[in-house]
Design an enzyme around this catalytic site. Structure first.
Site, PDB file in Angstrom:
ATOM      1  N   GLN A   5      -2.565 -12.095   8.313  1.00 32.73           N
ATOM      2  CA  GLN A   5      -2.816 -11.830   6.886  1.00 32.73           C
ATOM      3  C   GLN A   5      -2.177 -12.934   6.027  1.00 32.73           C
ATOM      4  O   GLN A   5      -2.773 -13.392   5.043  1.00 32.73           O
ATOM      5  CB  GLN A   5      -2.251 -10.466   6.507  1.00 32.73           C
ATOM      6  CG  GLN A   5      -2.288 -10.155   5.026  1.00 32.73           C
ATOM      7  CD  GLN A   5      -1.962  -8.707   4.743  1.00 32.73           C
ATOM      8  OE1 GLN A   5      -2.823  -7.852   4.820  1.00 32.73           O
ATOM      9  NE2 GLN A   5      -0.709  -8.415   4.421  1.00 32.73           N
ATOM     10  N   VAL A  16      11.166  -7.085   9.332  1.00 29.76           N
ATOM     11  CA  VAL A  16      12.328  -6.198   9.434  1.00 29.76           C
ATOM     12  C   VAL A  16      12.061  -5.199  10.561  1.00 29.76           C
ATOM     13  O   VAL A  16      10.967  -4.639  10.648  1.00 29.76           O
ATOM     14  CB  VAL A  16      12.577  -5.464   8.100  1.00 29.76           C
ATOM     15  CG1 VAL A  16      13.700  -4.450   8.233  1.00 29.76           C
ATOM     16  CG2 VAL A  16      12.900  -6.478   7.006  1.00 29.76           C
ATOM     17  N   MET A  69       0.836  -1.207   0.000  1.00 34.98           N
ATOM     18  CA  MET A  69       0.000   0.000   0.000  1.00 34.98           C
ATOM     19  C   MET A  69       0.872   1.258   0.000  1.00 34.98           C
ATOM     20  O   MET A  69       0.399   2.346   0.350  1.00 34.98           O
ATOM     21  CB  MET A  69      -0.936  -0.014   1.214  1.00 34.98           C
ATOM     22  CG  MET A  69      -1.898  -1.191   1.164  1.00 34.98           C
ATOM     23  SD  MET A  69      -3.411  -0.924   2.085  1.00 34.98           S
ATOM     24  CE  MET A  69      -2.756  -0.748   3.721  1.00 34.98           C
ATOM     25  N   GLY A  70       2.143   1.111  -0.378  1.00 34.62           N
ATOM     26  CA  GLY A  70       3.022   2.274  -0.486  1.00 34.62           C
ATOM     27  C   GLY A  70       3.553   2.719   0.873  1.00 34.62           C
ATOM     28  O   GLY A  70       3.527   1.965   1.832  1.00 34.62           O
ATOM     29  N   HIS A 101       9.130   1.224   3.148  1.00 33.63           N
ATOM     30  CA  HIS A 101      10.229   1.283   4.113  1.00 33.63           C
ATOM     31  C   HIS A 101      11.078   0.021   3.940  1.00 33.63           C
ATOM     32  O   HIS A 101      10.823  -0.789   3.035  1.00 33.63           O
ATOM     33  CB  HIS A 101       9.684   1.415   5.538  1.00 33.63           C
ATOM     34  CG  HIS A 101       8.631   0.402   5.885  1.00 33.63           C
ATOM     35  ND1 HIS A 101       8.882  -0.939   5.988  1.00 33.63           N
ATOM     36  CD2 HIS A 101       7.294   0.551   6.127  1.00 33.63           C
ATOM     37  CE1 HIS A 101       7.774  -1.584   6.303  1.00 33.63           C
ATOM     38  NE2 HIS A 101       6.779  -0.698   6.379  1.00 33.63           N
ATOM     39  N   ARG A 127       2.892   3.028   9.473  1.00 31.28           N
ATOM     40  CA  ARG A 127       2.192   3.837  10.483  1.00 31.28           C
ATOM     41  C   ARG A 127       3.157   4.487  11.485  1.00 31.28           C
ATOM     42  O   ARG A 127       2.751   5.409  12.195  1.00 31.28           O
ATOM     43  CB  ARG A 127       1.177   2.976  11.224  1.00 31.28           C
ATOM     44  CG  ARG A 127      -0.018   2.613  10.376  1.00 31.28           C
ATOM     45  CD  ARG A 127      -1.110   1.976  11.189  1.00 31.28           C
ATOM     46  NE  ARG A 127      -2.347   1.864  10.434  1.00 31.28           N
ATOM     47  CZ  ARG A 127      -2.644   0.860   9.613  1.00 31.28           C
ATOM     48  NH1 ARG A 127      -1.787  -0.112   9.444  1.00 31.28           N
ATOM     49  NH2 ARG A 127      -3.786   0.853   8.960  1.00 31.28           N
ATOM     50  N   HIS A 161       9.383  -3.381   3.241  1.00 29.72           N
ATOM     51  CA  HIS A 161       8.968  -3.615   1.857  1.00 29.72           C
ATOM     52  C   HIS A 161      10.196  -3.929   0.982  1.00 29.72           C
ATOM     53  O   HIS A 161      10.144  -4.807   0.112  1.00 29.72           O
ATOM     54  CB  HIS A 161       8.267  -2.378   1.284  1.00 29.72           C
ATOM     55  CG  HIS A 161       7.020  -1.972   2.033  1.00 29.72           C
ATOM     56  ND1 HIS A 161       6.947  -0.835   2.795  1.00 29.72           N
ATOM     57  CD2 HIS A 161       5.793  -2.559   2.102  1.00 29.72           C
ATOM     58  CE1 HIS A 161       5.732  -0.728   3.311  1.00 29.72           C
ATOM     59  NE2 HIS A 161       5.012  -1.757   2.914  1.00 29.72           N
ATOM     60  N   LYS A 167       5.331  -9.844   9.421  1.00 26.65           N
ATOM     61  CA  LYS A 167       4.821  -8.759  10.274  1.00 26.65           C
ATOM     62  C   LYS A 167       3.296  -8.817  10.362  1.00 26.65           C
ATOM     63  O   LYS A 167       2.714  -8.568  11.411  1.00 26.65           O
ATOM     64  CB  LYS A 167       5.299  -7.435   9.669  1.00 26.65           C
ATOM     65  CG  LYS A 167       4.503  -6.203   9.969  1.00 26.65           C
ATOM     66  CD  LYS A 167       4.923  -5.613  11.285  1.00 26.65           C
ATOM     67  CE  LYS A 167       4.309  -4.291  11.636  1.00 26.65           C
ATOM     68  NZ  LYS A 167       3.019  -3.985  11.109  1.00 26.65           N
ATOM     69  N   ASP A 168       2.646  -9.154   9.232  1.00 23.31           N
ATOM     70  CA  ASP A 168       1.187  -9.293   9.216  1.00 23.31           C
ATOM     71  C   ASP A 168       0.866 -10.786   9.209  1.00 23.31           C
ATOM     72  O   ASP A 168       0.448 -11.346   8.196  1.00 23.31           O
ATOM     73  CB  ASP A 168       0.615  -8.573   7.985  1.00 23.31           C
ATOM     74  CG  ASP A 168       0.912  -7.090   8.028  1.00 23.31           C
ATOM     75  OD1 ASP A 168       0.160  -6.363   8.679  1.00 23.31           O
ATOM     76  OD2 ASP A 168       1.926  -6.662   7.445  1.00 23.31           O
TER      77      ASP A 168
HETATM   78  P1  AMP Z   1       1.553  -2.879   3.479  1.00 20.62           P
HETATM   79  O1  AMP Z   1       2.096  -1.869   2.537  1.00 20.62           O
HETATM   80  O2  AMP Z   1       1.574  -2.440   4.916  1.00 20.62           O
HETATM   81  O3  AMP Z   1       0.230  -3.464   3.047  1.00 20.62           O
HETATM   82  O4  AMP Z   1       2.569  -4.098   3.446  1.00 20.62           O
HETATM   83  C1  AMP Z   1       2.915  -4.723   2.237  1.00 20.62           C
HETATM   84  C2  AMP Z   1       3.706  -5.958   2.547  1.00 20.62           C
HETATM   85  O5  AMP Z   1       4.881  -5.605   3.294  1.00 20.62           O
HETATM   86  C3  AMP Z   1       2.925  -6.957   3.425  1.00 20.62           C
HETATM   87  O6  AMP Z   1       3.167  -8.276   2.958  1.00 20.62           O
HETATM   88  C4  AMP Z   1       3.517  -6.734   4.789  1.00 20.62           C
HETATM   89  O7  AMP Z   1       3.438  -7.860   5.642  1.00 20.62           O
HETATM   90  C5  AMP Z   1       4.969  -6.420   4.443  1.00 20.62           C
HETATM   91  N1  AMP Z   1       5.620  -5.707   5.537  1.00 20.62           N
HETATM   92  C6  AMP Z   1       5.170  -4.594   6.184  1.00 20.62           C
HETATM   93  N2  AMP Z   1       6.018  -4.266   7.182  1.00 20.62           N
HETATM   94  C7  AMP Z   1       7.004  -5.195   7.172  1.00 20.62           C
HETATM   95  C8  AMP Z   1       8.189  -5.408   7.956  1.00 20.62           C
HETATM   96  N3  AMP Z   1       8.509  -4.603   8.964  1.00 20.62           N
HETATM   97  N4  AMP Z   1       8.972  -6.460   7.655  1.00 20.62           N
HETATM   98  C9  AMP Z   1       8.654  -7.307   6.632  1.00 20.62           C
HETATM   99  N5  AMP Z   1       7.567  -7.161   5.845  1.00 20.62           N
HETATM  100  C10 AMP Z   1       6.759  -6.117   6.120  1.00 20.62           C
END
Ligand code: AMP
Length: 281
Positions: free
Chosen positions: A154, A177, A30-31, A34, A188, A37, A150-151
């Site tokens: 999900q 990470v 979702m952009g 960091h 967030r 990602h 992390k999720d």
């Molecule tokens: P999001 O943009 O938050 O929907 O996350 C996109 C993908 O990045 C999802 O598969 C998350 O689980 C993964 N993600 C988000 N934060 C982390 C993190 N700290 N370490 C590893 N993967 C992450």
């Protein structure tokens, strides 16, 4: 890096690569990108011939409109970062491209998985996640899908979705990470001031406390200590601290050395809801 905004264009492009029998890896996001990602992009690059990333802030997975409206957007920076990291393709669809008016939303039978933890506190969230991931999978048709531990829940939901839709896509779950402080990287986190980011590290410390004590103390005692520590360190509320079987997510009622345990936390500090988890054994 090539950027596509329509299904038709990306499909035409990817078809050529599919015909050349290239392995297509996909990282949906979702952009507000960091290092978490970036690690998914890097793992994808190491395990695929072509790395496709998508950025789409998916409205159907937000049960709180305020959270959706305030979701951080840093698209120029994201594009630059993906380019720098060697991502091959970026899919940047509009809402009407992914959710055309004539296409009805589907309903996914996620069962128990969407009644617990995030599913309980964010009603409809996982239906929304499945809506968007299923639509993206139909467009990208990746061989491999990379998601972050992390999720955790999900990941389990997407595993179930792949099963429900008889998909041949392989889900690869990548490690969380963290900042040096232990705080899990999250889009967030930018909403928190430095002091609160420091306080929020108690989440990781609590998870480590659980790991160190799971075989030594009753779960109820560990849980109480974790709760007290979070509340004493600036968290205003805790949605859950849950000890679950790491495959089924069924609750672990008392210390069981036979089961693989994951502990999951959702808690709010300064109006920012953070989630994290750790596999204990
Ligand atoms: P999001 O943009 O938050 O929907 O996350 C996109 C993908 O990045 C999802 O598969 C998350 O689980 C993964 N993600 C988000 N934060 C982390 C993190 N700290 N370490 C590893 N993967 C992450």
């Amino acid at each position: 890096m090539i950027i596509f905004k329509t299904k038709k264009e990306i499909n035409n492009f990817l078809d050529k690569h599919r015909k050349a029998e290239q392995i297509i890896g996909f990282v949906p996001t979702m952009g507000a990108l960091h290092a978490g990602h970036v690690s998914l992009i890097e793992t994808c690059k190491g395990n695929s011939d072509l790395t496709v990333c998508s950025i789409f802030v998916n409205p159907t997975q937000f049960n709180d409109k305020n959270d959706f409206d305030n979701y951080p957007q840093t698209i120029e920076k994201d594009i630059h970062l993906l380019y720098e990291k060697g991502c091959d393709v970026l899919f940047l669809p509009s809402a009407s491209e992914l959710y055309p008016e004539n296409e009805l939303l589907e309903s996914y039978n996620l069962g128990f998985l969407e009644t617990i933890l995030e599913g309980k506190y964010r009603p409809g969230h996982f239906q929304g996640v499945c809506q968007v991931v299923n639509r993206l999978l139909k467009i990208i048709k990746p061989h491999r899908l990379f998601m972050g531990q992390k999720d955790y829940q999900q990941c389990m939901v997407i595993r179930k979705l792949l099963d429900l839709i008889n998909s041949t896509t392989n889900l690869i779950i990548c490690p969380t990470v963290r900042e040096e402080s232990g705080l899990a990287k999250s889009s967030r986190n930018v909403r928190l001031a430095n002091d609160d980011l420091q306080s929020a590290t108690i989440i990781h410390q609590s998870l480590m406390f659980a790991k160190d004590n799971i075989l030594k103390r009753p779960i109820s005692e560990i849980e109480n200590k974790m709760k007290a520590d979070l509340l004493q360190n600036g968290f205003e509320s805790i949605d859950y601290i849950a000890f679950c079987n790491s495959v089924s997510l069924n609750p672990i009622l008392e210390n069981s050395t036979k089961e693989n345990v994951v502990v999951l936390i959702a808690a709010t500090i300064k109006n920012v809801r953070l989630i994290d988890n750790l596999i204990l054994n």
